[in-house]
Design a protein around this motif. Structure first.
Motif, PDB file in Angstrom:
ATOM      1  N   LEU A 233       0.863  -1.179   0.000  1.00 38.26           N
ATOM      2  CA  LEU A 233       0.000   0.000   0.000  1.00 38.26           C
ATOM      3  C   LEU A 233       0.901   1.232   0.000  1.00 38.26           C
ATOM      4  O   LEU A 233       1.721   1.385   0.900  1.00 38.26           O
ATOM      5  N   ILE A 234       0.751   2.071  -1.011  1.00 38.62           N
ATOM      6  CA  ILE A 234       1.668   3.202  -1.184  1.00 38.62           C
ATOM      7  C   ILE A 234       0.862   4.507  -1.213  1.00 38.62           C
ATOM      8  O   ILE A 234       0.121   4.756  -2.165  1.00 38.62           O
ATOM      9  N   PRO A 235       1.005   5.344  -0.194  1.00 36.39           N
ATOM     10  CA  PRO A 235       0.300   6.635  -0.242  1.00 36.39           C
ATOM     11  C   PRO A 235       0.943   7.562  -1.268  1.00 36.39           C
ATOM     12  O   PRO A 235       2.127   7.405  -1.578  1.00 36.39           O
ATOM     13  N   ALA A 236       0.164   8.491  -1.785  1.00 45.61           N
ATOM     14  CA  ALA A 236       0.741   9.507  -2.660  1.00 45.61           C
ATOM     15  C   ALA A 236       1.516  10.515  -1.824  1.00 45.61           C
ATOM     16  O   ALA A 236       1.273  10.664  -0.623  1.00 45.61           O
ATOM     17  N   TYR A 309       9.539  11.997   1.755  1.00 44.73           N
ATOM     18  CA  TYR A 309       8.427  11.042   1.621  1.00 44.73           C
ATOM     19  C   TYR A 309       8.647   9.818   2.505  1.00 44.73           C
ATOM     20  O   TYR A 309       7.714   9.331   3.149  1.00 44.73           O
ATOM     21  N   LEU A 310       9.881   9.334   2.543  1.00 45.62           N
ATOM     22  CA  LEU A 310      10.155   8.136   3.349  1.00 45.62           C
ATOM     23  C   LEU A 310      10.034   8.430   4.847  1.00 45.62           C
ATOM     24  O   LEU A 310       9.687   7.544   5.623  1.00 45.62           O
ATOM     25  N   TRP A 312       7.756  10.569   5.954  1.00 39.12           N
ATOM     26  CA  TRP A 312       6.308  10.685   6.135  1.00 39.12           C
ATOM     27  C   TRP A 312       5.598   9.328   6.142  1.00 39.12           C
ATOM     28  O   TRP A 312       4.463   9.234   6.598  1.00 39.12           O
ATOM     29  N   THR A 313       6.229   8.330   5.551  1.00 40.78           N
ATOM     30  CA  THR A 313       5.532   7.051   5.368  1.00 40.78           C
ATOM     31  C   THR A 313       6.143   5.921   6.180  1.00 40.78           C
ATOM     32  O   THR A 313       5.669   4.795   6.099  1.00 40.78           O
ATOM     33  N   ARG A 314       7.183   6.203   6.955  1.00 39.23           N
ATOM     34  CA  ARG A 314       7.802   5.083   7.661  1.00 39.23           C
ATOM     35  C   ARG A 314       6.870   4.599   8.761  1.00 39.23           C
ATOM     36  O   ARG A 314       6.249   5.372   9.470  1.00 39.23           O
ATOM     37  N   MET A 315       6.763   3.286   8.852  1.00 38.05           N
ATOM     38  CA  MET A 315       5.862   2.680   9.817  1.00 38.05           C
ATOM     39  C   MET A 315       6.648   2.073  10.963  1.00 38.05           C
ATOM     40  O   MET A 315       6.100   1.737  11.986  1.00 38.05           O
ATOM     41  N   THR A 316       7.937   1.870  10.736  1.00 34.77           N
ATOM     42  CA  THR A 316       8.726   1.117  11.698  1.00 34.77           C
ATOM     43  C   THR A 316       9.688   2.043  12.413  1.00 34.77           C
ATOM     44  O   THR A 316       9.971   3.146  11.958  1.00 34.77           O
TER      45      THR A 316
ATOM     46  N   PRO B   4       9.211  -4.519  14.011  1.00 36.29           N
ATOM     47  CA  PRO B   4       8.386  -3.696  13.146  1.00 36.29           C
ATOM     48  C   PRO B   4       7.438  -2.788  13.918  1.00 36.29           C
ATOM     49  O   PRO B   4       7.089  -1.726  13.470  1.00 36.29           O
ATOM     50  N   MET B 231       4.672  14.988   9.880  1.00 38.24           N
ATOM     51  CA  MET B 231       3.614  14.546   8.974  1.00 38.24           C
ATOM     52  C   MET B 231       3.735  13.043   8.800  1.00 38.24           C
ATOM     53  O   MET B 231       4.842  12.488   8.714  1.00 38.24           O
ATOM     54  N   GLN B 232       2.601  12.379   8.740  1.00 38.99           N
ATOM     55  CA  GLN B 232       2.598  10.940   8.504  1.00 38.99           C
ATOM     56  C   GLN B 232       1.443  10.617   7.557  1.00 38.99           C
ATOM     57  O   GLN B 232       0.325  11.106   7.729  1.00 38.99           O
ATOM     58  N   LEU B 233       1.743   9.796   6.547  1.00 35.97           N
ATOM     59  CA  LEU B 233       0.728   9.342   5.605  1.00 35.97           C
ATOM     60  C   LEU B 233       0.439   7.876   5.917  1.00 35.97           C
ATOM     61  O   LEU B 233       1.348   7.050   5.872  1.00 35.97           O
ATOM     62  N   PRO B 235      -1.893   4.609   4.989  1.00 35.25           N
ATOM     63  CA  PRO B 235      -2.929   3.982   4.148  1.00 35.25           C
ATOM     64  C   PRO B 235      -3.904   3.187   5.019  1.00 35.25           C
ATOM     65  O   PRO B 235      -3.543   2.744   6.113  1.00 35.25           O
ATOM     66  N   ARG B 272       2.355   7.604  15.871  1.00 32.32           N
ATOM     67  CA  ARG B 272       2.304   6.696  14.725  1.00 32.32           C
ATOM     68  C   ARG B 272       1.687   5.351  15.125  1.00 32.32           C
ATOM     69  O   ARG B 272       0.824   4.820  14.432  1.00 32.32           O
ATOM     70  N   ILE B 276      -1.775   3.723  13.571  1.00 34.64           N
ATOM     71  CA  ILE B 276      -1.752   2.370  13.005  1.00 34.64           C
ATOM     72  C   ILE B 276      -2.776   1.498  13.735  1.00 34.64           C
ATOM     73  O   ILE B 276      -3.563   0.775  13.112  1.00 34.64           O
ATOM     74  N   LEU B 310       1.728  -4.120   8.547  1.00 36.98           N
ATOM     75  CA  LEU B 310       3.079  -3.554   8.563  1.00 36.98           C
ATOM     76  C   LEU B 310       3.943  -4.136   7.446  1.00 36.98           C
ATOM     77  O   LEU B 310       4.841  -3.467   6.941  1.00 36.98           O
ATOM     78  N   TRP B 312       2.603  -4.903   4.507  1.00 35.83           N
ATOM     79  CA  TRP B 312       2.053  -4.245   3.317  1.00 35.83           C
ATOM     80  C   TRP B 312       2.488  -2.792   3.172  1.00 35.83           C
ATOM     81  O   TRP B 312       2.397  -2.230   2.084  1.00 35.83           O
ATOM     82  N   MET B 315       8.230   0.607   3.936  1.00 38.28           N
ATOM     83  CA  MET B 315       8.887   1.311   2.847  1.00 38.28           C
ATOM     84  C   MET B 315      10.377   1.034   2.860  1.00 38.28           C
ATOM     85  O   MET B 315      11.068   1.318   1.906  1.00 38.28           O
TER      86      MET B 315
END
Lengths: 321, 321
Positions: A233-236, A309-310, A312-316, B4, B231-233, B235, B272, B276, B310, B312, B315
């Motif tokens: 899943l990739i956010p814009a 971007y990375l 903003w989108t890092r989950m870990t 993770p 900022m966090q994106l 999905p 974050r 999640i 996580l 899916w 990044m």
């Protein structure tokens, strides 16, 4: 230390493989909430080539009329794009005119003149038939098949299409799909092609039609990447403002194809890096009318935005390493 | 090795702080493309409490009529929810009836009967006034202010609201915002509140109104978290099928509030993890009519899905550690 993005695109090329792009070249008249421009160079092949040629050697196959300006062609040449397959023929270039709604998503096509594109038969120059990677932008499925027949055996074939062919030329399109590794289409097209409303079901249905990987574009909401045992899943990238969404999908595809040309194999890591790269390229594309922002774009600007971007989108958490 | 998701929600509680939830409790009649149910227990306070009480102690403040069934209350009690602030008064419970469109996004409200909710005045029981964390679900801004005045000083206040109050009660709502740490609203509400179409501009404008953090919900497209330098994106979790989107936003909020109650401080990592967690809780919520899936949900199911999510959304490469 954790490296957030292991492939540095500024030194992206591990192979010297070449990307063949087959699609439309157009002159667009565009009206968005941010303004209006007439006869802007465009078309799927132009956007895709501009984005990809910042990183890898690109060969373009398409057609233009006598009225297409020289300047965008010189720019492509300066980026090393091989234009021998871009035929200039008597008549006028394909023209599209559209107006975007205030929500930037809906748009009305005001006028379409196929002109020289109506009789377009892709002729692949001899020196391009052995390109290792092919992107078949949205053209008639029979022409897509003709291109594949003319090639000596690319290692990767990627495809775009549209509702018009899904509705009107499905048997041929299904033949192309069987020869496709990667399909890049938007959510509505995926629903139409699969007959499933659920995007996850739609993607799985399409993977069963042939492509190893399906990338479902959701515009400003990002994309979904589905393969047999893989999902991403990739956010814009989130922008404060946009100028013009025209060509965003083809710019996204161009960014993806650059990574898939530079790196062999469709591993999870390469695929993820490709889609992230496409996401960043598309975010620049919509910041100018037509291809103007892509024309001036530098590798450094791309890398800077990618790092942001990375974050903003890092989950870990990087800690714990 | 990279972990993770460093906080294991099954052992989430680091503090024994308590969450106070103030909002509506309702009986909903819901029609979706998947079916129809009548008089399903619902309302923002019910969904939020159900989601949060799997993890942290919850106190509920709301109102129900004589017709509200006992069963959902017993379930909340079994989860340790303090119901002393849930007044049962003479009359009928707030009722809402709606029909979702085939796209699962648009919906028509068929009927709204405020009933006992029309005269709702939140009365905070003495033992709840020192709850450390407060979630003010979508109710009239003056009532939200009254709740805050009754509290002895929570360490964190989170807020939801809706277009009705943004349009009709803006000066009071702005007073609440000045006392809010975290605002959770959807994209359209953010646009209306800020007067900005760009979601990034809208979020920044709202942060300037008081909240440290704004979470913009985009439904099946996930959410955007914006703070002053953050900022966090995020999905959404991708489901094959959904049953009923009712309450998804409040379930999302309940998941967020659970993490923010269990962990003190609004660090990037806690925030974050909270979003999640809310994302995963909401994905379960829409898999049943009304709160039925949440009723049976286990911590193990949540953790399993979170691990999948996580994978899916990662990044970065774990290699290199």
């Amino acid at each position: 230390m954790l490296s957030p993005y292991r492939e540095d695109s500024s030194t992206m090329a591990q192979s010297r493989d070449r990307l063949l792009v087959v699609g439309s070249v157009a002159l667009d008249t565009i009206e968005t909430p941010a303004g209006k421009r007439e006869d802007v160079p465009g078309g799927s092949a132009l956007y895709c080539s501009l984005a990809a040629s910042l990183y890898v050697p690109v060969h373009v196959v398409g057609v233009i009329g006598e009225d297409f300006p020289e300047e965008p062609l010189r720019l492509l040449e300066r980026r090393g794009v091989n234009l021998k397959g871009l035929q200039r023929v008597r008549g006028k270039t394909f023209r599209w005119s559209g107006r975007y709604h205030q929500d930037w998503i809906g748009r009305d096509t005001l006028d379409t003149q196929l002109n020289v594109f109506a009789d377009f038969k892709p002729a692949i120059p001899r020196e391009s038939t052995d390109c290792e990677v092919v992107f078949l932008a949205n053209i008639q499925p029979q022409l897509q098949l003709d291109v594949l027949d003319a090639m000596t055996g690319p290692r990767l074939v990627a495809l775009d299409t549209m509702n018009y062919w899904i509705k009107g030329d499905l048997p041929l399109l299904k033949k192309v799909l069987k020869r496709t590794d990667l399909l890049i289409i938007n959510d509505e097209e995926a629903r139409q092609l699969s007959g499933k409303y659920s995007l996850l079901k739609a993607a799985r249905e399409i993977v069963a039609m042939g492509p190893k990987v399906v990338i479902l574009k959701k515009g400003e909401h990002g994309c979904i990447v589905v393969a047999k045992d893989y999902m991403q899943l990739i956010p814009a990238y989130l922008l404060e403002d946009i100028e013009d969404p025209t060509g965003a999908g083809d710019t996204f595809a161009g960014g993806i194809m650059a990574v898939l040309t530079a790196h062999r194999g469709l591993s999870d890591a390469v695929l993820r890096n490709a889609v992230i790269h496409g996401t960043i390229m598309a975010s620049f594309g919509v910041q100018g009318f037509g291809p103007e922002r892509l024309n001036s774009l530098t590798v450094e600007e791309v890398e800077t935005r990618k790092r942001q971007y990375l974050r903003w989108t890092r989950m870990t958490e990087a800690a714990g390493c």
